[in-house]
Design an enzyme around this catalytic site. Sequence first.
Site, mmCIF file in Angstrom:
data_model
loop_
_atom_site.group_PDB
_atom_site.id
_atom_site.type_symbol
_atom_site.label_atom_id
_atom_site.label_comp_id
_atom_site.label_asym_id
_atom_site.label_seq_id
_atom_site.Cartn_x
_atom_site.Cartn_y
_atom_site.Cartn_z
ATOM 1 N N ASP A 1 -14.171 18.346 -29.756
ATOM 2 C CA ASP A 1 -15.106 17.464 -30.453
ATOM 3 C C ASP A 1 -14.504 17.000 -31.776
ATOM 4 O OD1 ASP A 1 -18.384 16.891 -30.807
ATOM 5 O OD2 ASP A 1 -17.300 17.197 -32.687
ATOM 6 N N TYR B 1 -13.919 12.292 -39.383
ATOM 7 C CA TYR B 1 -13.113 13.490 -39.654
ATOM 8 C C TYR B 1 -11.668 13.123 -39.985
ATOM 9 C CZ TYR B 1 -16.923 15.898 -37.141
ATOM 10 O OH TYR B 1 -18.135 16.362 -36.706
#
Length: 295
Positions: free
Chosen positions: A43, A48
């Site tokens: 994930d 990010y």
Amino acid sequence: MEYVTLSNGVKMPILGYGVYQVTKDECERCVLDALKAGYRAIDTAQSYFNEEEVGAAIKKSGIAREDIFLTSKVWVEHYGYEECRKSVEESLKKLQTDYIDLMLLHQPFSDYYGAWRALEDLYEEGKLRAIGISNFYPDRMVDITSFARIRPMINQVETHPYNQQVLAKEYMDKYGVQIEAWAPFGEGRGGLFEDATLKEIGAKYGKTTAQVMLRWHIQRGVVVIPKSTHYERMVENFDVFDFSLDAEDMEKIAALDKKESSFFSHYDPAMVEWFVQMVEERKQNHDSSKEKKSW
């Protein structure tokens, strides 16, 4: 490994590896370690800033792409139909793949309906095997599942023993939306790893409090994506399929619910303003970097 079956028939591992707060420098190594430890679900997210490293690790692993369930998420600044489509295409390039197993809308703000229509089209085109949402509280979840052409298949939310999302899960179950925990350990906030009840249950099975929490999630039918940068901890987190909590244990953990977030509330207008400010700052930084490249 145990699996859940999403509303469209796609099977998803109930335990995966999350790379939130894993730095670009460490991410490739960490994903390779996770795959070595046995994880087959990874994930990540646009916000990010490590999709490229995740893609590189999957390529280097030698594991067939179809054997890995890959999730990413569209960030708020890419909402709206056209921007969302472009951002997903960019994620596909960074992840070095022709399709993404699950793509989520990361936050319930801005033009998420326009973004959702883009995900619906990309899903029908076969570039996404499943689509879903993240951080959508019950009211927003009921809204989009009621009015969208294709219902979300996942809602990834903060879920752990101190914030069990009982009501939210009831509504997700009602609408056929799979619940997934983005903070299965609550990041240890409030002394969760040292909780006396969890330690007592762990001692009973010869397991750590982290393993007890993961097992509790799994028995509730919650998909979990624990994160660690240490291989030994990755192995430990994966070792949760050789025991089951009994009904008494499940009730004891249910009693730990504080029914409030350990992080923040999306209902808080100040928190919404914080997200808006973050998006604006990132836009400014992006525009600034584009200007520098043109010099």
